[in-house]
Design a protein around this motif. Structure first.
Motif, PDB file in Angstrom:
ATOM      1  N   ARG A   1       0.875  -1.179   0.000  1.00  0.00           N
ATOM      2  CA  ARG A   1       0.000   0.000   0.000  1.00  0.00           C
ATOM      3  C   ARG A   1       0.910   1.226   0.000  1.00  0.00           C
ATOM      4  NH1 ARG A   1      -5.299  -2.337   0.008  1.00  0.00           N
ATOM      5  NH2 ARG A   1      -5.884  -0.200  -0.209  1.00  0.00           N
ATOM      6  N   SER A   2       0.466   2.273  -0.707  1.00  0.00           N
ATOM      7  CA  SER A   2       1.408   3.374  -0.877  1.00  0.00           C
ATOM      8  C   SER A   2       1.381   4.422   0.213  1.00  0.00           C
ATOM      9  CB  SER A   2       1.173   4.039  -2.235  1.00  0.00           C
ATOM     10  OG  SER A   2      -0.208   4.267  -2.380  1.00  0.00           O
ATOM     11  N   SER A   3       0.253   4.607   0.894  1.00  0.00           N
ATOM     12  CA  SER A   3       0.253   5.677   1.902  1.00  0.00           C
ATOM     13  C   SER A   3      -0.538   5.330   3.133  1.00  0.00           C
ATOM     14  CB  SER A   3      -0.304   6.970   1.289  1.00  0.00           C
ATOM     15  OG  SER A   3      -1.693   6.855   1.128  1.00  0.00           O
ATOM     16  N   VAL A   4      -0.142   5.951   4.232  1.00  0.00           N
ATOM     17  CA  VAL A   4      -0.844   5.792   5.510  1.00  0.00           C
ATOM     18  C   VAL A   4      -1.307   7.176   5.941  1.00  0.00           C
ATOM     19  CG1 VAL A   4      -0.581   5.217   7.939  1.00  0.00           C
ATOM     20  CG2 VAL A   4       0.464   3.771   6.231  1.00  0.00           C
TER      21      VAL A   4
ATOM     22  N   LEU B   1      -0.775  11.595  17.310  1.00  0.00           N
ATOM     23  CA  LEU B   1      -0.207  12.094  16.056  1.00  0.00           C
ATOM     24  C   LEU B   1       1.309  12.111  16.091  1.00  0.00           C
ATOM     25  CD1 LEU B   1      -1.467  13.096  13.515  1.00  0.00           C
ATOM     26  CD2 LEU B   1      -1.436  15.394  14.418  1.00  0.00           C
ATOM     27  N   ARG B   2       1.861  12.538  17.232  1.00  0.00           N
ATOM     28  CA  ARG B   2       3.315  12.609  17.379  1.00  0.00           C
ATOM     29  C   ARG B   2       3.931  11.235  17.204  1.00  0.00           C
ATOM     30  NH1 ARG B   2       2.760  15.951  21.658  1.00  0.00           N
ATOM     31  NH2 ARG B   2       3.216  14.293  23.143  1.00  0.00           N
ATOM     32  N   LYS B   3       3.311  10.225  17.825  1.00  0.00           N
ATOM     33  CA  LYS B   3       3.824   8.869  17.714  1.00  0.00           C
ATOM     34  C   LYS B   3       3.768   8.398  16.268  1.00  0.00           C
ATOM     35  CE  LYS B   3       5.150   8.901  21.404  1.00  0.00           C
ATOM     36  NZ  LYS B   3       6.591   9.108  21.418  1.00  0.00           N
ATOM     37  N   CYS B   4       2.668   8.716  15.577  1.00  0.00           N
ATOM     38  CA  CYS B   4       2.555   8.316  14.169  1.00  0.00           C
ATOM     39  C   CYS B   4       3.670   8.954  13.359  1.00  0.00           C
ATOM     40  CB  CYS B   4       1.204   8.744  13.596  1.00  0.00           C
ATOM     41  SG  CYS B   4      -0.158   7.756  14.204  1.00  0.00           S
ATOM     42  N   ARG B   5       3.929  10.228  13.651  1.00  0.00           N
ATOM     43  CA  ARG B   5       4.973  10.933  12.903  1.00  0.00           C
ATOM     44  C   ARG B   5       6.324  10.285  13.148  1.00  0.00           C
ATOM     45  NH1 ARG B   5       3.098  16.835  14.614  1.00  0.00           N
ATOM     46  NH2 ARG B   5       1.437  17.115  13.095  1.00  0.00           N
TER      47      ARG B   5
ATOM     48  N   LYS C   1      10.258   5.258   5.387  1.00  0.00           N
ATOM     49  CA  LYS C   1      10.264   6.317   4.379  1.00  0.00           C
ATOM     50  C   LYS C   1       9.658   5.868   3.057  1.00  0.00           C
ATOM     51  CE  LYS C   1      12.590   9.722   6.404  1.00  0.00           C
ATOM     52  NZ  LYS C   1      12.013  10.903   6.899  1.00  0.00           N
ATOM     53  N   ASP C   2       9.542   4.555   2.860  1.00  0.00           N
ATOM     54  CA  ASP C   2       8.980   4.091   1.590  1.00  0.00           C
ATOM     55  C   ASP C   2       7.461   4.214   1.543  1.00  0.00           C
ATOM     56  OD1 ASP C   2       8.832   0.559   2.403  1.00  0.00           O
ATOM     57  OD2 ASP C   2       9.209   2.270   3.707  1.00  0.00           O
ATOM     58  N   VAL C   3       6.854   4.473   2.686  1.00  0.00           N
ATOM     59  CA  VAL C   3       5.404   4.630   2.719  1.00  0.00           C
ATOM     60  C   VAL C   3       5.097   6.102   2.994  1.00  0.00           C
ATOM     61  CG1 VAL C   3       3.277   3.929   3.866  1.00  0.00           C
ATOM     62  CG2 VAL C   3       5.145   2.309   3.647  1.00  0.00           C
ATOM     63  N   LYS C   4       4.211   6.663   2.188  1.00  0.00           N
ATOM     64  CA  LYS C   4       3.882   8.081   2.350  1.00  0.00           C
ATOM     65  C   LYS C   4       2.997   8.271   3.576  1.00  0.00           C
ATOM     66  CE  LYS C   4       1.354  11.319  -0.245  1.00  0.00           C
ATOM     67  NZ  LYS C   4       0.366  11.714  -0.881  1.00  0.00           N
ATOM     68  N   PHE C   5       3.277   9.303   4.349  1.00  0.00           N
ATOM     69  CA  PHE C   5       2.485   9.544   5.553  1.00  0.00           C
ATOM     70  C   PHE C   5       1.781  10.886   5.469  1.00  0.00           C
ATOM     71  CE2 PHE C   5       1.057   9.457   9.767  1.00  0.00           C
ATOM     72  CZ  PHE C   5       1.373  10.651  10.401  1.00  0.00           C
ATOM     73  N   THR C   6       0.476  10.896   5.684  1.00  0.00           N
ATOM     74  CA  THR C   6      -0.261  12.165   5.740  1.00  0.00           C
ATOM     75  C   THR C   6      -1.131  12.143   6.987  1.00  0.00           C
ATOM     76  OG1 THR C   6      -1.930  11.157   4.338  1.00  0.00           O
ATOM     77  CG2 THR C   6      -0.439  12.687   3.277  1.00  0.00           C
TER      78      THR C   6
END
Lengths: 347, 382
Positions: free
Chosen positions: B208-211, B228-232, B239-244
Motif C-alpha cells: 500500500r502506498s500511503s498511511v 499524532l506525534r507517535k505516528c509521525r 520512508k517508503d510509505v507516504k504519511f499524511t
C-alpha cells in the motif's frame, strides 16, 4: 436595530473566509439590505486573548455575527485553545449548532433529494478541552455530559422540529459503550420526547448511523447528538449533498447567534485563487437575515443563489465545474436584479 | 529464501504447496516412491490448526459454509471448534473457557462468527473479553468494492486500522455530581506507537502506498496530539510509505465524496469505530465486510462483524460472505496466498454472476446453494 439598520459583527477569519465575506458585503450593498457590518479581525497567529475578547464583546453588543473559520495552530502548546471553540462557548453560550443538509438543484450527487436537519450540542462533550497528562506517556481527555445541556439541546431539537413541521427526531449516541455519558444524553432526549407526542423519537448508535447515511440517507429527518458525533455526522451529510462549499451552518444561543459555513473549513489551499464556492457563505448570510426577520431579503438572495446553481457552467471546481467565485457572485447579482424587476412588474 | 521439498512414501496423489512469498508452486506427486529430502523451508506443507468459534445465531451455519468451501479448495487447515461463552473463573473474574484460551494460544490463529451481546447477564460482552485476553490491539478492515454488488460508491479500496484497546472506549466513567457525567478518553504513548508501527508494517507488507493518520488534534490537543506525534515518529522509519495526517471531519467529508483518495487509515478507537463502519457502508454493509484483529504474541482473530441475526438463524438464509472474506484475510495472514486468491475469486465471481445470491445480496437462493456454487467454482479452478 438602530435608525432602521441592523449592525452585525463580521469576523473574516482565515483562508477563504475574508474573500467570501467580502462577496457577501458586496452582495448586500447591491441588494440594498439595511445592514451594516462591524468588522472584527482575529489574528490566529498571535497567542494573546485580546482580539478574541474584542470579538466576543462586539458580538454581545450586536447580538448577531457572521464569521469565517479560524485556523487552529496545533503545534502551539495545548493551553492555546481553539479560537473557534472559545467564541462558541465562552460567554456566548451558543449551545445549538444547526445545519440543514438539503440537496441543491443542479448539483450532481450520488444521493438525491436529501433533506436532513442536524442539531449538534455545541458547548460540551468531547470539546471541553479538559486534558492532562497524569503520567508521562499517558494522556487523559475528559468528555463531559451534563443533564442541563442535554435537556436544553433536546428541547431545542424538538421545538425546531415542530416549528418546521418535521415528523421525527433521531438521537445519535454510543450509549452501549459510554453507558453513563451517552446514557445520560439519551435519557434526557427520551424525557423531552415524551413532552412532544406529535413527533416520533428514535435513537441510533453512531457507527450504524454513518453506515446508514451512506446507503439509505432518506430515512433520516431531524437528528440530535452530542458534540463529536455532531462533527462527524454533519461532515458526512455535507459530503452527501455536494461538499463543504454548499452547506450553511448556524450557532444559536438564548441571546446570540453566529452564522458560518457548516463544515468550518478554512480552505487554506484554495484561498486567494477565486475558486472558492460562495454558496455556503451566501446561504449562511440568508439564515442570518431570517434570524433578523428580514425575510424578504433572505428569500430574494436564496432564490437567486438557487437559480445560479442551476446553471452548471458557473459551478466552482469543488462541485465539478470550472467557474470562479466572482462569476458566481455576478450571476447571483444578475438573478437578484431580475427578481426585483419581476416584483416591480407584478406591482 | 531456501525451500524444502519433502518427498513422501505415498501411493496416492497429493498436492504439495511450496510457499515463496507471492509465488506458489504446485506439484503433483503421482504416487512415486521418493525417499530423498532436500533442505529448505518446510512451512507450507504442514497442516495449520485454526481455532474456530462458530458463535451464535447464524454463526454455526456460516461457519459450516466456510468449512465446506475450504474443504472443496483443499486448504491445509484443520479446524478446532471452541465455545467462548464467559465463565466465572477462580477469584470471581469473568473469563473465556480455558479450553478456548489454550487452543488459541497454541494455534495463534482464530476465525470467529458473530457473538450475542448479553444484556443483564452479569458478564461483559464476549468480544470485549476476547480482546482483553489476547490483547487484540489492532482492528483491520479492508474495504474493497465488490463487483456485482452495486452501491453508489465504486472503486473503493482502502483499509482502516483502528486502535482497539484504549481511547474513548476505556470504559472509565464517573458521575461527578448529580447530572454531570465525565467519561475519560485514555491515550498512551505505548499503544499509539504500537498501532502506528502495525499500520506501517501492514502497508509495507501489502504494497500500500500511503498511511493517513486520522485525528482531532485541533480540539483534543494533548490526547490526539500524542497519537499524532507517535505516528509521525514511526513514519520516520518507514520512508517508503507516504504519511499524511487529516482531521476526522475532513476525512468524513471527503470519504463520502471521493473514497478513492484514501489508502490506509490509522486512528484511535472511537474514530476507528465510526470510520470503519462508514467504509463498510460504502461497499455494501457489514454482511460483506471482512475484519481481522491482531494481538500481541502473534495472535490474530478474524471475524465477521455483523450481528447474530436471530430472526433468520437456522433457516439456511444467511450470507456467509463476510465470514468467508475474513477467512480469506486469515489465509493471507498465514501466507497461503494462492488459496486465498482462489477462494476470493470464486466468491467474487459468484456474486458478479448474480445467478445464485442470498436474499440480502438481492437474490433468493439459500445459504447452502450459495456455498455449493462457490465450492463448484473452486473445484473448477483446479
Amino acid at each position: 436595530r438602530y435608525g432602521g439598520r441592523h449592525t452585525v459583527t463580521l469576523i473574516p477569519g482565515d483562508g477563504i473566509g475574508p474573500e467570501l465575506l467580502n462577496h457577501v458585503r458586496e452582495l448586500f450593498r447591491f441588494s440594498c439590505v439595511p445592514l451594516d457590518f462591524e468588522v472584527v479581525n482575529i489574528n490566529s497567529s498571535i497567542t494573546s486573548e485580546d482580539d478574541i475578547n474584542n470579538a466576543i464583546t462586539a458580538i454581545r453588543r450586536n447580538g448577531v455575527a457572521l464569521k469565517g473559520n479560524l485556523e487552529t495552530n496545533h503545534t502551539l502548546p495545548p493551553s492555546h485553545k481553539s479560537r473557534n471553540n472559545v467564541l462558541r462557548y465562552t460567554g456566548l453560550d451558543l449551545y445549538a449548532n444547526v445545519m440543514r443538509c438539503q440537496s441543491l438543484p443542479g448539483v450532481q450527487t450520488r444521493h438525491k433529494n436529501i433533506d436532513i436537519i442536524i442539531i449538534r450540542e455545541n458547548t460540551e462533550g468531547e470539546y471541553s478541552s479538559l486534558e492532562h497528562e497524569s503520567v508521562p506517556g499517558v494522556v487523559e481527555s475528559l468528555k463531559i455530559i451534563t443533564r442541563n445541556n442535554s435537556l436544553r439541546i433536546a428541547d431545542y431539537a424538538f421545538q425546531l422540529a415542530r416549528e418546521k413541521g418535521r415528523r421525527r427526531v433521531t438521537a445519535v449516541h454510543k450509549a452501549n459503550i459510554m453507558k453513563l455519558a451517552d446514557g445520560l444524553f439519551l435519557q434526557c432526549c427520551r424525557e423531552v420526547a415524551s413532552g412532544y407526542p406529535d413527533i416520533a423519537f428514535d435513537s441510533m448508535i453512531v457507527d450504524n448511523t454513518t453506515m446508514q447515511l451512506v446507503s439509505k440517507p432518506h430515512q433520516f429527518d431531524v437528528m440530535v447528538m452530542p458534540n463529536l458525533y455532531g462533527n462527524v455526522v454533519s461532515n458526512v451529510c455535507a459530503g452527501l449533498v455536494g461538499g463543504p462549499g454548499l452547506v450553511p451552518g448556524a450557532n444559536y444561543g438564548h441571546n446570540y447567534a453566529v452564522f458560518e459555513t457548516a463544515t468550518r473549513n478554512t480552505g487554506k489551499s484554495i484561498a486567494g485563487r477565486n475558486i472558492a464556492n460562495p454558496t455556503a457563505m451566501l446561504l449562511a448570510s440568508c439564515l442570518m437575515l431570517d434570524h433578523l426577520k428580514l425575510h424578504d431579503y433572505a428569500s430574494m438572495i436564496r432564490n437567486a443563489v438557487f437559480a445560479t446553481m442551476n446553471e452548471s457552467l458557473l459551478h466552482t471546481p469543488d462541485i465539478g465545474g470550472q467557474g470562479t467565485t466572482s462569476e458566481m457572485v455576478q450571476s447571483v447579482m444578475r438573478n437578484i436584479k431580475s427578481i426585483i424587476f419581476r416584483m416591480l412588474f407584478i406591482i | 529464501m531456501e525451500f524444502w521439498i519433502i518427498f513422501l512414501n505415498v501411493k496416492q496423489q497429493c498436492k504439495i504447496h511450496l510457499g515463496l512469498g507471492e509465488n506458489t508452486f504446485e506439484m503433483f506427486n503421482k504416487g512415486y516412491e521418493i525417499k530423498s529430502l532436500i533442505l529448505g523451508n518446510f512451512f507450507a506443507f504442514q497442516v495449520h490448526t485454526v481455532t474456530l468459534i462458530p458463535g451464535d445465531g447464524i454463526g454455526p451455519e456460516i461457519s459450516t459454509a466456510v468449512m465446506k468451501i475450504f474443504e472443496a479448495a483443499k486448504v491445509p487447515i484443520q479446524w478446532e471448534e471452541r465455545n467462548v461463552t464467559a465463565i466465572k473463573g477462580p477469584g470471581g473474574k469473568w473469563m473465556i473457557p480455558p479450553e478456548a484460551k489454550e487452543s488459541m494460544d497454541r494455534s495463534k490463529i482464530g476465525l470467529k462468527g458473530p457473538l450475542k451481546t448479553p444484556i443483564a447477564a452479569g458478564h461483559p460482552s464476549m468480544n470485549l473479553l476476547l480482546r482483553k485476553t489476547f490483547d487484540l490491539y489492532a482492528n483491520v478492515r479492508p474495504c474493497v468494492s465488490i463487483e456485482g454488488y452495486k452501491t453508489p460508491y465504486t472503486d473503493v479500496d482502502l483499509v482502516t486500522i483502528r486502535e482497539n484497546t484504549e481511547g474513548e472506549y476505556s470504559g472509565i466513567e464517573h458521575v461527578i455530581v448529580d447530572g454531570v457525567v465525565q467519561s475519560i478518553k485514555l491515550i498512551t504513548e505505548q499503544a499509539s506507537r504500537r498501532i502506528a508501527e502495525y499500520a506501517f508494517e501492514y502497508a509495507r507488507n501489502n504494497q500500500r502506498s500511503s498511511v493517513t493518520a486520522v485525528h482531532k488534534a485541533n480540539i483534543m490537543r494533548m490526547s490526539d496530539g500524542l497519537f499524532l506525534r507517535k505516528c509521525r515518529e514511526v513514519a520516520e522509519n518507514y520512508k517508503d510509505v507516504k504519511f499524511t495526517e487529516m482531521y476526522l471531519d475532513t476525512v468524513c467529508l471527503n470519504m463520502v465524496q471521493d473514497p478513492t483518495q484514501f489508502d490506509v487509515l490509522v486512528m484511535p478507537n472511537l474514530y476507528g469505530d465510526i470510520l470503519s463502519d462508514l467504509c463498510a457502508g460504502l461497499i455494501g454493509g457489514l454482511g460483506v465486510t471482512p475484519s481481522g484483529n491482531i494481538g500481541a504474541n502473534g495472535v490474530a482473530i478474524f471475524e465477521s462483524v455483523h450481528g447474530t441475526a436471530p430472526d433468520i438463524a437456522g433457516k439456511d438464509l444467511a450470507n456467509p460472505t463476510a465470514l468467508l472474506l475474513s477467512a480469506v484475510m486469515m489465509l493471507r495472514h498465514m501466507g497461503l496466498h494462492a488459496d486465498a486468491k482462489k477462494i476470493e475469486t470464486a466468491c467474487y465471481d459468484t456474486i458478479r454472476d448474480k445467478k445464485v445470491l442470498t436474499k440480502d445480496l438481492g437474490g433468493n437462493s439459500k445459504c447452502s446453494e450459495f456455498t455449493t456454487e462457490i465450492c463448484r467454482r473452486v473445484q473448477d479452478m483446479d
